[in-house]
Design an enzyme around this catalytic site. Structure first.
Site, PDB file in Angstrom:
ATOM      1  N   HIS A   1       0.863  -1.196   0.000  1.00  0.00           N
ATOM      2  CA  HIS A   1       0.000   0.000   0.000  1.00  0.00           C
ATOM      3  C   HIS A   1       0.897   1.244   0.000  1.00  0.00           C
ATOM      4  O   HIS A   1       1.733   1.380  -0.877  1.00  0.00           O
ATOM      5  CB  HIS A   1      -0.936  -0.094   1.216  1.00  0.00           C
ATOM      6  CG  HIS A   1      -2.050   0.906   1.269  1.00  0.00           C
ATOM      7  ND1 HIS A   1      -2.399   1.724   0.236  1.00  0.00           N
ATOM      8  CD2 HIS A   1      -2.911   1.206   2.277  1.00  0.00           C
ATOM      9  CE1 HIS A   1      -3.430   2.497   0.595  1.00  0.00           C
ATOM     10  NE2 HIS A   1      -3.759   2.201   1.835  1.00  0.00           N
TER      11      HIS A   1
ATOM     12  N   HIS B   1      -2.161  -2.428  -9.618  1.00  0.00           N
ATOM     13  CA  HIS B   1      -3.152  -1.760  -8.757  1.00  0.00           C
ATOM     14  C   HIS B   1      -4.419  -2.603  -8.768  1.00  0.00           C
ATOM     15  O   HIS B   1      -4.801  -3.152  -9.789  1.00  0.00           O
ATOM     16  CB  HIS B   1      -3.466  -0.355  -9.284  1.00  0.00           C
ATOM     17  CG  HIS B   1      -4.097   0.521  -8.260  1.00  0.00           C
ATOM     18  ND1 HIS B   1      -5.441   0.485  -7.996  1.00  0.00           N
ATOM     19  CD2 HIS B   1      -3.564   1.439  -7.418  1.00  0.00           C
ATOM     20  CE1 HIS B   1      -5.712   1.355  -7.035  1.00  0.00           C
ATOM     21  NE2 HIS B   1      -4.596   1.952  -6.660  1.00  0.00           N
TER      22      HIS B   1
ATOM     23  N   ASP C   1       2.862   5.306  -6.662  1.00  0.00           N
ATOM     24  CA  ASP C   1       4.115   5.200  -5.894  1.00  0.00           C
ATOM     25  C   ASP C   1       5.352   5.056  -6.769  1.00  0.00           C
ATOM     26  O   ASP C   1       6.471   5.151  -6.261  1.00  0.00           O
ATOM     27  CB  ASP C   1       4.022   3.986  -4.952  1.00  0.00           C
ATOM     28  CG  ASP C   1       2.952   4.206  -3.886  1.00  0.00           C
ATOM     29  OD1 ASP C   1       2.001   3.413  -3.824  1.00  0.00           O
ATOM     30  OD2 ASP C   1       3.046   5.216  -3.168  1.00  0.00           O
TER      31      ASP C   1
HETATM   32  C1  SDX Z   1      -1.364   2.054  -3.340  1.00  0.00           C
HETATM   33  O1  SDX Z   1      -6.101   0.663  -3.251  1.00  0.00           O
HETATM   34  C2  SDX Z   1      -5.604   1.852  -3.515  1.00  0.00           C
HETATM   35  O2  SDX Z   1      -6.260   2.724  -4.036  1.00  0.00           O
HETATM   36  C3  SDX Z   1      -4.144   2.017  -3.075  1.00  0.00           C
HETATM   37  C4  SDX Z   1      -3.501   3.341  -3.477  1.00  0.00           C
HETATM   38  C5  SDX Z   1      -4.122   4.522  -2.764  1.00  0.00           C
HETATM   39  O3  SDX Z   1      -4.032   5.652  -3.280  1.00  0.00           O
HETATM   40  O4  SDX Z   1      -4.635   4.323  -1.638  1.00  0.00           O
HETATM   41  O5  SDX Z   1      -3.620   3.548  -4.879  1.00  0.00           O
HETATM   42  C6  SDX Z   1      -2.035   3.372  -3.101  1.00  0.00           C
HETATM   43  O6  SDX Z   1      -1.345   1.239  -2.443  1.00  0.00           O
HETATM   44  C7  SDX Z   1      -0.813   1.740  -4.697  1.00  0.00           C
HETATM   45  C8  SDX Z   1      -0.219   0.295  -4.806  1.00  0.00           C
HETATM   46  C9  SDX Z   1       1.192   0.288  -4.233  1.00  0.00           C
HETATM   47  N1  SDX Z   1       1.710  -1.082  -4.125  1.00  0.00           N
HETATM   48  C10 SDX Z   1       2.700  -1.525  -4.966  1.00  0.00           C
HETATM   49  O7  SDX Z   1       3.157  -0.855  -5.893  1.00  0.00           O
HETATM   50  C11 SDX Z   1       3.214  -2.916  -4.602  1.00  0.00           C
HETATM   51  C12 SDX Z   1       3.387  -3.730  -5.905  1.00  0.00           C
HETATM   52  N2  SDX Z   1       2.047  -4.004  -6.405  1.00  0.00           N
HETATM   53  C13 SDX Z   1       1.402  -5.179  -5.989  1.00  0.00           C
HETATM   54  O8  SDX Z   1       1.789  -5.854  -4.879  1.00  0.00           O
HETATM   55  C14 SDX Z   1      -0.048  -5.317  -6.459  1.00  0.00           C
HETATM   56  O9  SDX Z   1      -0.105  -4.889  -7.746  1.00  0.00           O
HETATM   57  C15 SDX Z   1      -1.106  -4.614  -5.642  1.00  0.00           C
HETATM   58  C16 SDX Z   1      -1.032  -4.996  -4.193  1.00  0.00           C
HETATM   59  C17 SDX Z   1      -0.959  -3.142  -5.752  1.00  0.00           C
HETATM   60  C18 SDX Z   1      -2.475  -5.014  -6.201  1.00  0.00           C
HETATM   61  O10 SDX Z   1      -2.589  -6.374  -5.962  1.00  0.00           O
HETATM   62  P1  SDX Z   1      -3.912  -7.198  -6.465  1.00  0.00           P
HETATM   63  O11 SDX Z   1      -4.888  -6.322  -7.107  1.00  0.00           O
HETATM   64  O12 SDX Z   1      -4.362  -8.036  -5.319  1.00  0.00           O
HETATM   65  O13 SDX Z   1      -3.306  -8.085  -7.616  1.00  0.00           O
HETATM   66  P2  SDX Z   1      -2.592  -9.453  -7.390  1.00  0.00           P
HETATM   67  O14 SDX Z   1      -1.589  -9.348  -6.284  1.00  0.00           O
HETATM   68  O15 SDX Z   1      -3.633 -10.507  -7.297  1.00  0.00           O
HETATM   69  O16 SDX Z   1      -1.778  -9.594  -8.746  1.00  0.00           O
HETATM   70  C19 SDX Z   1      -2.432 -10.040  -9.937  1.00  0.00           C
HETATM   71  C20 SDX Z   1      -1.333 -10.663 -10.769  1.00  0.00           C
HETATM   72  C21 SDX Z   1      -0.510 -11.707 -10.009  1.00  0.00           C
HETATM   73  O17 SDX Z   1       0.032 -12.602 -10.976  1.00  0.00           O
HETATM   74  P3  SDX Z   1      -0.706 -14.063 -11.222  1.00  0.00           P
HETATM   75  O18 SDX Z   1      -0.836 -14.706  -9.847  1.00  0.00           O
HETATM   76  O19 SDX Z   1      -2.021 -13.723 -11.848  1.00  0.00           O
HETATM   77  O20 SDX Z   1       0.236 -14.795 -12.129  1.00  0.00           O
HETATM   78  O21 SDX Z   1      -0.378  -9.630 -11.131  1.00  0.00           O
HETATM   79  C22 SDX Z   1       0.884  -9.939 -10.539  1.00  0.00           C
HETATM   80  C23 SDX Z   1       0.634 -10.924  -9.418  1.00  0.00           C
HETATM   81  O22 SDX Z   1       1.778 -11.747  -9.185  1.00  0.00           O
HETATM   82  N3  SDX Z   1       1.413  -8.681 -10.026  1.00  0.00           N
HETATM   83  C24 SDX Z   1       2.678  -8.293 -10.154  1.00  0.00           C
HETATM   84  C25 SDX Z   1       2.732  -7.018  -9.575  1.00  0.00           C
HETATM   85  N4  SDX Z   1       1.530  -6.682  -9.103  1.00  0.00           N
HETATM   86  C26 SDX Z   1       0.708  -7.714  -9.387  1.00  0.00           C
HETATM   87  N5  SDX Z   1       3.763  -8.905 -10.699  1.00  0.00           N
HETATM   88  C27 SDX Z   1       4.910  -8.216 -10.656  1.00  0.00           C
HETATM   89  N6  SDX Z   1       5.063  -6.976 -10.118  1.00  0.00           N
HETATM   90  C28 SDX Z   1       3.990  -6.347  -9.563  1.00  0.00           C
HETATM   91  N7  SDX Z   1       4.124  -5.135  -9.034  1.00  0.00           N
END
Ligand code: SDX
Length: 430
Positions: free
Chosen positions: A266, A307, A364
């Site tokens: 997050h 996201h 971010d």
């Molecule tokens: C913020 O919710 C909000 O609005 C949050 C926010 C706000 O203003 O409040 O926008 C702020 O928190 C932004 C997000 C910051 N976090 C990151 O940048 C951390 C990296 N991102 C991830 O961990 C992930 O993308 C999330 C947590 C942000 C979202 O996760 P989801 O929606 O639960 O998606 P998921 O984890 O189920 O991923 C779906 C697929 C997976 O692959 P498969 O299992 O389908 O093969 O996408 C892949 C994940 O492995 N994936 C990534 C990835 N993010 C998702 N693979 C590589 N790198 C990434 N960053």
């Protein structure tokens, strides 16, 4: 609410009608509140991927189109024309203020920037190397020990003064967490300075000389606060709403939100991005890093990418990426990490892995580069996010408290643990 409904046909032939409500924008919702009493089943949605937890009029996101509206106003227009304090008024009260309304609001915030002298002592209880977010969680929560006169959440005046106090004091508390970490004397806020300027002076100023605010830096920071101000029902805002639904006071609720924001999935992602860029080193490692991000057996994720809602560009990331160039050029900074970030983005967005999963840069991914350029240390990045997001948390808390049918949030579960069994004395266990 509309008369439309969906029918659920049960195994015993019974039919359950579930009301469907439209929003002004975005998907309709199916009201399942009577589902358990009428059908004896729960819905199952870990992580709330398809669950609307509430009705809200504050912020709208269209993840497919990369749209973000604060009370209907596009984030691009607010970032260009507004200020963080004006956006605070908009998010809290629902309309852009008139000149007179804004003057009154700004005066109130200005008058509440100082914190109780007793609260200063709380800092001394922390280790010098405590993460500033740990300090924020503790000191903001402790505010509830100083305002017994205004903690009746059903009193609109108490709600408003608490909201103003939190917006006003967060920069002071944040700046002092930086000063404590560096062992420097605390500076008090100045009523002559604006919101971002005050924070900059309290953070980087020293008693030995006058602090000159760089207008480019102040403008960039104010824009960062605007871009982080609110984002619908994200994890930390949902935490604040859930805490508030129990009747907890606003300071305790915001402290809970700060704790949730700290996680690297997050708000902690901005700090994680800079650490990731440091570890990557140079653009020669871009291909290897993208390969790791795509490897299901490698826990590495490209921080700042992906996201839950945006399946297109996060509009905030686009604004911040553009601002990066302007701020770094204006400050005469040539940061190779900006080039590295752009090469990572360019490479990732051509990869099937990222295209299929609709993974784009989020807020971010670039914010840390600007924060670093204006002198904010990496361990303060998430504090900056919390500073901007405070008004969003408060606005949702106020909206929830005022709901006529507000109830305590209390989800159920799918239980798959042991069925009932009798206690066994230790002598008979194997
Ligand atoms: C913020 O919710 C909000 O609005 C949050 C926010 C706000 O203003 O409040 O926008 C702020 O928190 C932004 C997000 C910051 N976090 C990151 O940048 C951390 C990296 N991102 C991830 O961990 C992930 O993308 C999330 C947590 C942000 C979202 O996760 P989801 O929606 O639960 O998606 P998921 O984890 O189920 O991923 C779906 C697929 C997976 O692959 P498969 O299992 O389908 O093969 O996408 C892949 C994940 O492995 N994936 C990534 C990835 N993010 C998702 N693979 C590589 N790198 C990434 N960053």
């Amino acid at each position: 609410m509309s008369e439309e409904s969906y029918s659920l046909h049960l195994e015993d032939g019974k039919q359950v009608k579930l009301p469907v409500y439209p929003g002004t924008l975005g998907p309709k919702v199916v009201d399942i509140r009577k589902l358990y009493s009428q059908a004896g089943v729960f819905t199952f949605d870990p992580g709330f991927l398809a669950t609307a937890s509430c009705e809200s009029k504050i912020t709208f996101i269209d993840g497919e189109k990369g749209v973000l509206l604060y009370r209907g106003y596009p984030i691009e227009q607010l970032a260009e024309h507004s200020s963080h304090l004006e956006v605070c008024y908009l998010l809290m009260y629902g309309e852009l203020p008139t000149a007179e309304q804004f003057a009154g609001f700004r005066e109130s915030i200005t008058r509440h920037t100082m914190i109780h002298e007793g609260l200063k002592n709380f800092y001394n209880g922390f280790r010098r190397d405590a993460h500033p977010m740990a300090v924020m969680v503790g000191v903001v929560g402790a505010l509830s020990a100083f305002y017994h006169d205004s903690l009746d959440i059903h009193n609109p005046e108490h709600r408003e003064i608490s909201a103003h106090r939190l917006i006003a004091k967060m920069p002071t508390i944040a700046a002092w967490s930086y000063k404590f970490f560096h062992g420097q004397p605390f500076l008090y806020p100045s009523n002559k300075l604006g919101y971002a300027e005050n924070f900059l002076r309290m953070t980087f100023g020293v008693p030995a000389e006058e602090y000159e605010v760089n207008p480019v830096v102040a403008k960039a920071l104010d824009q960062i606060f605007i871009l982080h101000a609110d984002h619908e029902q994200n994890a930390s805002t949902s935490t604040v709403r859930l805490a508030g639904s129990s009747g907890a006071n606003p300071f305790a609720c915001i402290s809970a939100g700060i704790g949730t924001l700290w996680g690297p999935a997050h708000g902690g992602a901005n700090e994680a991005v800079l650490k990731m860029l440091d570890q990557i080193g140079g653009i020669e490692n871009v291909d290897t890093v993208i390969d790791r991000a795509e490897d299901a057996d490698d826990p590495f994720r490209l921080m700042g990418f992906g996201h839950r809602v945006y399946k297109n560009f996060d509009p905030r990331a686009v604004i911040i990426r553009d601002a990066c160039h302007k701020v770094l050029d204006s400050l005469g900074i040539d940061d190779p990490q900006l080039e590295l970030a752009m090469r990572l983005e360019e490479k990732a967005l051509k990869e099937d892995y990222f295209i299929e999963r609709k993974l784009y840069p989020n807020v971010d991914f670039y914010s840390g580069i600007i924060l670093k350029a204006i002198g904010i240390p990496t361990n303060m990045f998430t504090v900056m996010f919390a500073l901007g997001r405070t008004v969003g948390w408060i606005s949702h808390w106020m909206e929830m408290i005022k709901e006529k049918d507000s109830v305590i949030g209390r989800p159920r579960q799918l239980y798959t643990g042991p069925t009932e069994r009798d206690y066994q004395p230790i002598t008979s266990r194997r």
